[in-house]
Design a protein around this motif. Structure first.
Motif, mmCIF file in Angstrom:
data_model
loop_
_atom_site.group_PDB
_atom_site.id
_atom_site.type_symbol
_atom_site.label_atom_id
_atom_site.label_comp_id
_atom_site.label_asym_id
_atom_site.label_seq_id
_atom_site.Cartn_x
_atom_site.Cartn_y
_atom_site.Cartn_z
ATOM 1 N N LEU A 1 -11.454 -9.948 -14.789
ATOM 2 C CA LEU A 1 -12.807 -10.059 -14.086
ATOM 3 C C LEU A 1 -12.920 -10.370 -12.620
ATOM 4 O O LEU A 1 -13.334 -9.579 -11.877
ATOM 5 N N GLU A 2 -12.057 -11.324 -12.387
ATOM 6 C CA GLU A 2 -11.955 -12.034 -11.000
ATOM 7 C C GLU A 2 -10.685 -11.213 -10.047
ATOM 8 O O GLU A 2 -9.506 -10.848 -10.628
ATOM 9 N N VAL A 3 -11.088 -10.512 -8.988
ATOM 10 C CA VAL A 3 -10.361 -10.043 -8.026
ATOM 11 C C VAL A 3 -9.408 -10.941 -7.442
ATOM 12 O O VAL A 3 -9.960 -11.995 -6.876
ATOM 13 N N ALA A 4 -7.796 -10.905 -7.587
ATOM 14 C CA ALA A 4 -7.129 -11.760 -7.023
ATOM 15 C C ALA A 4 -6.149 -11.279 -5.860
ATOM 16 O O ALA A 4 -6.164 -10.095 -5.947
ATOM 17 N N TYR A 5 -5.566 -12.121 -5.292
ATOM 18 C CA TYR A 5 -4.635 -11.553 -4.218
ATOM 19 C C TYR A 5 -3.663 -10.918 -5.107
ATOM 20 O O TYR A 5 -2.907 -11.526 -5.962
ATOM 21 N N GLY A 6 -3.125 -9.631 -4.810
ATOM 22 C CA GLY A 6 -2.372 -8.998 -5.753
ATOM 23 C C GLY A 6 -2.753 -8.007 -6.572
ATOM 24 O O GLY A 6 -2.053 -7.276 -7.293
ATOM 25 N N SER A 7 -4.202 -8.038 -6.784
ATOM 26 C CA SER A 7 -4.785 -7.173 -7.701
ATOM 27 C C SER A 7 -4.787 -5.863 -7.200
ATOM 28 O O SER A 7 -4.657 -5.425 -6.223
ATOM 29 N N GLN A 8 -4.633 -4.630 -8.191
ATOM 30 C CA GLN A 8 -4.738 -3.372 -7.961
ATOM 31 C C GLN A 8 -5.916 -2.823 -8.274
ATOM 32 O O GLN A 8 -6.600 -3.049 -9.604
ATOM 33 N N VAL A 9 -6.665 -2.165 -7.235
ATOM 34 C CA VAL A 9 -8.173 -1.971 -7.785
ATOM 35 C C VAL A 9 -8.328 -0.528 -7.316
ATOM 36 O O VAL A 9 -7.678 0.095 -6.295
ATOM 37 N N THR A 10 -9.480 0.261 -7.719
ATOM 38 C CA THR A 10 -10.148 1.316 -7.232
ATOM 39 C C THR A 10 -11.333 0.968 -6.701
ATOM 40 O O THR A 10 -11.946 0.058 -7.208
ATOM 41 N N LEU A 11 -11.761 1.498 -5.489
ATOM 42 C CA LEU A 11 -13.105 1.172 -4.928
ATOM 43 C C LEU A 11 -13.965 2.291 -5.032
ATOM 44 O O LEU A 11 -13.589 3.240 -4.310
ATOM 45 N N ARG A 12 -15.221 2.159 -5.507
ATOM 46 C CA ARG A 12 -16.091 3.340 -5.504
ATOM 47 C C ARG A 12 -17.288 2.958 -4.646
ATOM 48 O O ARG A 12 -17.714 1.731 -4.449
ATOM 49 N N ASN A 13 -17.569 3.910 -3.864
ATOM 50 C CA ASN A 13 -18.905 3.623 -3.013
ATOM 51 C C ASN A 13 -20.048 3.446 -3.586
ATOM 52 O O ASN A 13 -20.346 4.221 -4.812
ATOM 53 N N VAL A 14 -20.927 2.609 -3.438
ATOM 54 C CA VAL A 14 -22.217 2.215 -4.343
ATOM 55 C C VAL A 14 -23.178 3.372 -4.084
ATOM 56 O O VAL A 14 -24.086 3.525 -5.184
ATOM 57 N N LEU A 15 -23.133 4.269 -2.900
ATOM 58 C CA LEU A 15 -24.277 4.912 -2.723
ATOM 59 C C LEU A 15 -24.376 6.210 -3.836
ATOM 60 O O LEU A 15 -25.329 6.530 -4.534
#
Lengths: 792, 725
Positions: free
Chosen positions: B297-311
């Motif tokens: 749940l919590e994004v931490a330092y070292g997390s691998q993420v994909t970022l979606r634009n909310v619009l």
């Protein structure tokens, strides 16, 4: 002088000080301090704006000696706006029982003095640092430019009616501006050009707003404090000041608007003496002002609506008056309506009429308009024509040397509808199957007939009008129209069947009056203009499509307008010339279309109507960075939030008053008076606010913060009336105890002080500021950026 | 004790045969041959797909209105045992055997049939004669357009039914005698008004206008109650609260409950998922939920993420980078930094992965325990595959020159230092120390050096950028805009120390465990907002018309054509009824104005109680017509003739009102009266005649010959389909 005043006051305590009729009298006249406001304002030109006279605390200190026996009421009336303080332990002890049960309106003698004070303050606040900044600010770039056009007699088109710009031009002309400054973009320095005249004119009208509002409220509520409160709100509102100081249409519009409201209100109060001189005067003034408001901006329409509703209400009242015969009611109808309506109409038409005249004049010079020229009557093969779409504000069929961009249909030459005359609007009518040179004199003239299949060749680029089954750029379900081929040679998709509405096959086609429909032979669709505006690549001209839905709307009908064929005899077409009414209608449609065309672009953050009353975001008039001279249009937040709260308060008061009346609660005569003021006077103002605010929620165009200012005027008047009523009510509630007066005075004083103090805090927004942004603690505005959305 | 036995038990049944007969006739006219034609008729193609989705429990968004109407249609399918397997792709397609046509069309037809007795009752409650009431009901019965519209899987008849029900129950409520306040029937009719209103709004938003009309009427009536000085203040307050409860609170609650049922029924992901936010999608079964299920749940330092634009406009996309660089010079001559492109890419891709890095540490893995990133923390974003840092600087963006270019930094050693620090601002935070959460947190990335905000500009890049969407740094970030807000969609704690390992890890699917669900209210608000703001672009249809055409019925809509014969169904009204309704409205307006002005001059042409009836009847009928018709002039959506039917229903109710008024008050002599009656009979026969003439195109049978069809084309603008021989 302070001592003297004190003594005079305590001597004539009851009449002159508490209620305040005498201040204009001898006790004040010798005072050296009488004119100071102006001096103070002049001294404010020093770069540091925070100077002593403005700050309430020094004023407080200085004023204390003279404070004894002054009521808040009287202070402004005496021409000493800064001396508010000293309320009054002494006064109370001296003459508690002599105070009237509720603060009645002061005698008439105080009014001129109060009015003079209001005018003085208003002018001083608007003209202070008028010439700063000496460069083009915000929309000055448009309206200054248009003023110059009038001085130079250059024709132009704009989305607003012409009166406001003509007045600006006139002001510039009278003040010696020669119309040579280009007004290219905000930030351009004026250098030697005389711009102060035009700004001064706007500031003059902007200053007149305050006394107009003052008089309106006075007339509606018969209460001097209410009027003064309104006046103070408007004087010390940074937004109103800023908006009045530049070459803009808004001060002009608001001047006419307030003028109309004032004369309407005055006229209402002369309703018991119809046809008297003052009745006539105010009646005709209403008409003049309405016409003025309409002639400046279309927003003026709302005030016309307000006056119209009010008149209808009055007439309805009159109709119920059985002592008047039906005949006299009819006369009333006539006289009530006719001056207002006819004057509005006549004056309004005259305004644009001049604009149109210049348009006609201009076109005559170039010689491409319909006026006074003659054309061949029937269209023939080889004729060079322009085709105009029949929808209101439809353009001419147009093409130019630009292709549709990649990804939008076929990459062929654009075909659009263009609102203005242009050589690229010319098309040659050719037969679909032969390519003989029509100008060859040996070939006999052959007329185009209803039902013929023709080809339209664009004269400049020699390409044919063409359509095919690609989707149109904006209207997805229609087909794209392009210009195709080289030197007039294309393919079978260039063939169009020409038909005239309501004619049989074989008939000739008349210029101008014949309503023509062009059907694409291959796909069976009809040439039409959707009226949508193409993006940048299409030069913001209108889209032309081929519609597969065969409906007979003006969108898909065209007429031939210009027609050149040397082989045919010309006939004069004066008969066919559109009438003045038609021109008027058409030009208004063009203006309205221009207005609605100001659509926000995708993803652009625009100002929303709900932002305005909460003063959510202002407008940058000048300067962005720390080193710039920054002016920021933002209402004085204290005043605006007070206005906002007051609207809720007003509704609450109205509902409770109305319910109380309906429930038959026994009210004292004073309370009845109060509820009458709130319901009738306040109701009119509230209606004005609603009419000037709600329509914006339904507008699709780009909206700006300054659109709210007319509504803000009404809101401020409402604040004056409501708070005066509320304070009186509280005072009455507490009476007959002696605290009643004190509560009233203290409340009023607190409001005025609050307004003035907040103005002291925020005045750099209007008068300009250089230095660090407000986020920097060293800025004089530090800590005042109460909302993150403010940008100063 | 047994005193009650002293009296005999008497049951008195009073049956109004008028109502019974009218109901029966209504049922016959609407239900006769209901499953013919066994083919998709007009908008059934549109509503049918939603019925199928309900049957399969797949989530959808329909911008045309709230879900109650769709649910009613789906109820029909459910009762008929429909499994949802039908491809709704074309009007005229033959139904397969598994589609229960009759039960799908049953509910709208029932609603349409019940409108007939409702009309009768309304006129009776408006205190008009039973004769007038019968006339109104018969006019509704013989109105071809209402019949056509009721006989298919469409929503107008349901809407009209609820509108009429609301009006009727309000009138019943209002007509109750004063002493019966707070009695059972008083509550019943009051509550029924509120319920019917919310159902009407729940079927189509057009119902809102009738609701407002009724609220206004109730307000006016209540104003008279306030004036009643026999009522104590307390009972006045009770009256006020009861009305507020029944007419405002209950409708709102019911409206919300429609959505509750809607969202409970539809729990599977489906075709409209991408319109919704990641959080919403994750709450649906399948789709995104399958991917995100079990993410930390919590994004931490070292997390691998994909970022979606909310619009989500012009399409949903994820922050993306690839090894290609910006061209040194653009087509228009402006220069770029020539660094690695950063775009927004509408498809899932391994290049959408970014690693959240602590600027103070070198490592790209999550420490143990993980250190969560909070609001206001400063991070670097490292592109997973290329290991370059997200960067922006004072270089104009390729397509939006007023904004800054965003790139992945390549060190060219040309005194252009890296500016790759970003401050994380959680937009929807509750406190300033909130942790950045997967899916739930909406985040702005504020560039530390220039305070620019990472933003999707919405423009798509030219060929060199593979037509992906442009991402820029917005310097003048005025307020909140969704294009500047991003949320983490896929997320895993990075474990690989080496780049090679990491690439493998990035390619592997995410897998871990936690589940998170949105509250119902959050889902409701989002869905409601999407329904209101979603816009369909198509503004023209072969049978679309403008609101002005409706009064005179200048257009029709061809609903269905038999594949071989020329049997066809059209939405075509009863011409005589439409014309008479217009005339009635005109007469009503003129007469009212005349009376009003004369009354103002204290001349009373009609008795006071007749005037009251006249005003209240007109207020409901003409007012109902106006509120259901005039708003269409301000609407920008595609309009069809059937949108006029609710307004028409009210206008038809006005006809008998005007007729009775003329006969009662304007026909002074007996002779005039009988002449007028004869006229009415003649006129009514013409209504019946027109109904019979057009019934072949109303019911779709029998098939007509070409000449008969041509004869039916009474107006040139009608589009009656004639087969080429």
């Amino acid at each position: 002088p302070w001592v003297r005043q004190k003594s005079s006051c305590s001597a004539t305590l009851r009449s002159s000080c508490s209620v305040g009729p005498a201040p204009a009298g001898p006790s004040l006249r010798p005072q050296p301090r009488q004119p100071p406001p102006l001096q103070d304002y002049i001294s404010m030109r020093a770069p540091r704006p925070a100077h002593p006279p403005r700050t309430p605390s020094p004023g407080l200190r200085r004023a204390r000696p003279g404070a004894a026996g002054h009521t808040a009421l009287r202070m402004p009336a005496a021409g000493r706006g800064r001396a508010e303080p000293g309320l009054p332990r002494q006064r109370e002890s001296r003459a508690p029982r002599r105070l009237p049960a509720h603060p009645a309106a002061p005698p008439a003698a105080a009014r001129p003095a109060a009015l003079a004070l209001v005018i003085l303050l208003s002018f001083a606040s608007r003209f202070h640092r008028l010439a700063e900044p000496p460069h083009v600010c915000w929309d000055e770039t448009h309206f200054g430019k248009m003023g110059s056009y009038y001085i130079n007699r250059t024709f132009f088109f704009d989305v607003h009616p012409p009166l406001g710009k003509m007045l600006i031009g006139l002001a510039g002309y009278l003040s010696g501006y020669d119309g040579t400054f280009p007004f290219q973009k905000p930030g351009d320095r004026y250098e030697q050009h005389n711009y102060v005249g035009m700004r001064g004119f706007c500031a003059f009208l902007g200053s007149c707003l305050v006394p107009l509002a003052y008089l309106t409220v006075l007339e509606l509520s018969k209460s001097l404090p209410a009027a003064l409160l309104t006046a103070f709100i408007l004087i010390f509102d940074t937004g109103c000041i800023t908006l009045s100081q530049y070459i803009l249409l808004d001060p002009i519009l608001m001047f006419f608007l307030m003028g109309a409201v004032l004369s309407m209100v005055k006229c209402n109060s002369c309703a018991d003496r119809p046809f008297s001189a003052s009745w006539w005067f105010w009646m005709s003034l209403t008409g003049v002002n309405l016409a003025g408001a309409m002639g400046v901006k279309f927003v003026g329409l709302f005030v016309v609506l307000l006056v119209g509703l009010n008149t209808m209400y009055d007439l309805w009242d009159l109709l119920g008056n059985l002592s008047l015969s039906l005949v006299s009611v009819r006369t009333f109808y006539f006289f009530f309506d006719s001056p207002v309506i006819s004057q509005t109409a006549v004056l309004y038409l005259h305004g644009p009429g001049d604009g149109f005249f210049s348009s006609a004049f201009q076109s005559q010079l170039i010689g491409n308009n319909l006026h006074n020229i003659s054309v061949p009557e029937h269209v023939a093969y080889g004729s060079v024509v322009t085709m105009k779409n029949l929808r209101m504000a439809g353009g001419y069929l147009h093409s130019h040397w630009h292709l549709y961009p990649e990804g939008i249909g076929a990459r062929q030459q654009q075909v659009t509808a263009y609102l203005h005359k242009d050589l690229n609007n010319l098309w040659i009518i050719k037969k679909h199957d032969s390519d003989t040179d029509p100008s060859d004199p040996s070939i006999p003239v052959e007329f185009v007939r209803h039902g013929d299949i023709i080809r339209l060749e664009h004269k400049e680029t020699s390409r044919n009008l063409h359509s095919h089954q690609h989707e149109a750029p904006l209207t997805r379900k229609h087909f794209q129209v392009t210009a195709y081929g080289i030197n007039g040679t294309g393919d079978s998709n260039d063939f169009w069947r020409i038909e005239v509405v309501g004619r049989q096959a074989g008939k000739l086609i008349r210029v101008l009056r014949g309503q023509v429909r062009l059907t694409h032979v291959a796909t069976g669709c009809m040439l039409g203009s959707s009226g949508k505006i193409l993006p940048k690549w299409g030069w913001e001209q209108l889209e032309v499509t081929c519609t597969p839905y065969l409906k007979e709307t003006p969108n898909s009908l065209w007429n031939f307008e210009d027609h050149i064929n040397p082989k045919l005899p010309n006939i004069s077409l004066d008969v066919l010339k559109p009438s003045f009414a038609e021109i008027l209608l058409e030009s208004h449609m063009v203006m309205i279309q221009g207005n609605t065309a100001l659509k926000p672009k995708d993803n652009e953050v625009t100002s929303k109507p709900w932002h305005w009353p909460i003063n959510y975001q202002g407008l940058r008039f000048s300067g962005v960075n720390e080193t710039d001279y920054r002016v920021y249009l933002l209402g004085n937040p204290v005043i605006w939030w007070l206005n906002l709260v007051t609207i809720g308060l007003y509704l609450l008061i109205t509902v409770s008053a109305a319910v109380a009346l309906k429930r038959g609660v026994q009210l004292t005569s004073e309370l009845k008076d109060l509820s009458r003021v709130v319901l009738r006077g306040g109701g009119q103002i509230m209606l004005g606010w609603l009419l000037h605010y709600l329509p914006f929620f339904m507008m699709g165009r780009v909206l700006y913060f300054h659109h709210y200012f007319p509504a803000m005027l009404f809101s401020s008047m409402l604040t004056g009336i409501t708070w005066d009523t509320l304070l009186k009510f509280c005072a009455m509630f507490l009476s007959p105890s002696a605290t009643a007066r004190k509560v009233y005075g203290a409340g009023f004083l607190a409001l005025v002080l609050l307004i003035i103090y907040s103005f002291y805090l925020f005045h750099p927004l209007s008068y300009g500021i250089i230095g660090p942004m407000a986020s920097d603690p060293s800025s004089p505005m530090a800590g005042l950026r109460w909302m993150d959305s403010w940008e100063f | 004790m047994l005193g009650f036995l002293k009296e005999p038990v008497v049951v008195t049944v009073e049956i109004n045969m008028n109502v019974m007969v009218l109901t029966l006739m209504g049922l016959i006219s609407r239900l006769w041959g209901l499953s013919y034609p066994r083919a998709v008729v007009f908008d059934e193609v549109y509503y049918g797909q939603f019925v199928s989705l309900y049957m399969k429990r797949i989530f959808f968004v329909d911008d045309s209105g709230p879900p109650f109407g769709h649910m009613l249609l789906a109820l029909g399918g459910y009762l008929g045992g429909f499994d949802g397997n039908f491809l709704w792709n074309r009007i005229g397609a033959e139904y397969s055997m598994n589609v229960p046509v009759w039960s799908l069309r049953l509910l709208p037809a029932l609603a349409g049939a019940l409108c007939v007795p409702l009309a009768y009752q309304i006129l009776v409650e408006l205190q008009f004669s039973h004769c007038a009431a019968l006339g109104a009901a018969l006019l509704i019965l013989l109105e071809n357009s209402l019949i056509t519209q009721s006989r298919f899987m469409l929503l107008e008849s349901v809407l009209i039914f609820f509108i009429l029900l609301a009006v009727l129950s309000y009138l019943k409520f209002y007509n109750l005698k004063k002493h019966s306040s707070f009695s059972g029937s008083w509550w019943f009719w009051l509550l029924l008004t509120g319920v019917a209103c919310s159902c009407a709004v729940g079927v189509k938003y057009m119902g809102l206008f009738t609701y407002i009309l009724l609220l206004t009427t109730a307000g006016l009536h209540f104003w008279h109650v306030i004036g009643d000085q026999n009522l104590s203040n307390v009972s006045l307050m009770c009256h006020f609260l009861a009305r507020g409860l029944a007419l405002i609170i209950i409708p709102v609650a019911m409206y919300v409950s429609f959505f509750y049922v809607h969202l409970t029924l539809l729990y599977r992901s489906g075709p409209h998922d991408q319109i919704m936010t990641s959080a919403f999608q994750a709450s649906l079964e399948g789709g995104l939920a399958r991917i995100t299920q079990g993410q930390p749940l919590e994004v931490a330092y070292g997390s691998q993420v994909t970022l979606r634009n909310v619009l989500g406009k012009p399409m949903q996309c994820w922050l993306h980078s690839h090894t290609n660089t910006y061209p040194i010079r653009y087509e228009n001559g402006r220069g770029s930094s020539h660094q690695q492109q950063v775009t927004c890419y509408p498809f899932k891709d391994v290049n959408n992965w970014w690693i959240v890095k602590d600027p103070g540490m070198q490592q790209l893995v999550v420490s143990n325990p993980p250190r969560p990133v909070r609001h206001g923390h400063i991070v670097q974003l490292v592109h997973g595959i290329t290991t370059r840092y997200l960067n922006t600087h004072d270089v104009a963006a390729p397509l939006s020159p007023h904004s800054q270019e965003v790139s992945c930094y390549i060190d060219y050693n040309i005194s252009m230092p890296a500016q790759n620090l970003w401050r994380v601002e959680i937009v929807n935070r509750e406190s300033d120390t909130d942790v950045w959460k997967t899916i739930l947190s909406e985040v702005r990335f504020v560039h530390v050096n220039t305070s620019a905000v990472l933003k999707l500009s919405g423009a798509s890049l030219p060929e060199w950028g593979y037509r992906q969407l442009e991402v820029v740094g917005e310097k003048l970030s005025k307020g909140y805009h969704q294009s500047m807000v991003w949320n983490v969609e896929e997320h895993r704690y990075g474990k690989s120390l080496e780049q090679k390992e990491r690439e493998v890890e990035l390619h592997s699917p995410t897998q871990m465990d936690i589940s998170k669900n949105l509250s119902f209210m959050a889902k409701f608000t989002e869905l409601q907002w999407k329904i209101l703001t979603l816009k369909n672009e198509d503004t023209e249809h072969k049978y679309s018309s403008s609101a002005l055409d409706w009064i005179t019925m200048d257009t029709n809509i061809a609903y269905w054509l038999h594949p071989t014969s020329s049997a066809q169904i059209h939405l075509l009204g009863n011409v005589v009824t439409w014309a008479s309704a217009n005339v009635a409205a005109l007469i009503y307006t003129c007469l009212s104005l005349w009376y009003l002005i004369r009354r103002r001059r204290k001349i009373y042409d009609i008795p006071e109680d007749a005037w009251q009836l006249w005003v209240s009847a007109g207020g409901i009928c003409l007012g109902g017509w106006a509120v259901n018709y005039l708003p269409f002039f301000g609407m920008e959506k595609t309009l069809f003739l059937y949108h006029y039917l609710p307004a028409l229903t009210f206008q038809i109710l006005l006809i008998p009102i005007v007729l009775q008024h003329i006969s009662d008050h304007l026909c002074r002599s007996v002779l005039l009266k009988s002449m007028f009656t004869a006229l009415i009979v003649a006129w009514f026969s013409s209504v019946y005649f027109v109904y019979c003439t057009f019934s072949p195109v109303t019911y779709g049978e029998p098939s007509l010959s070409v000449t008969e069809l041509k004869d039916l084309r009474w107006k040139d603008s009608w589009n009656i389909l004639i087969r080429k021989q």
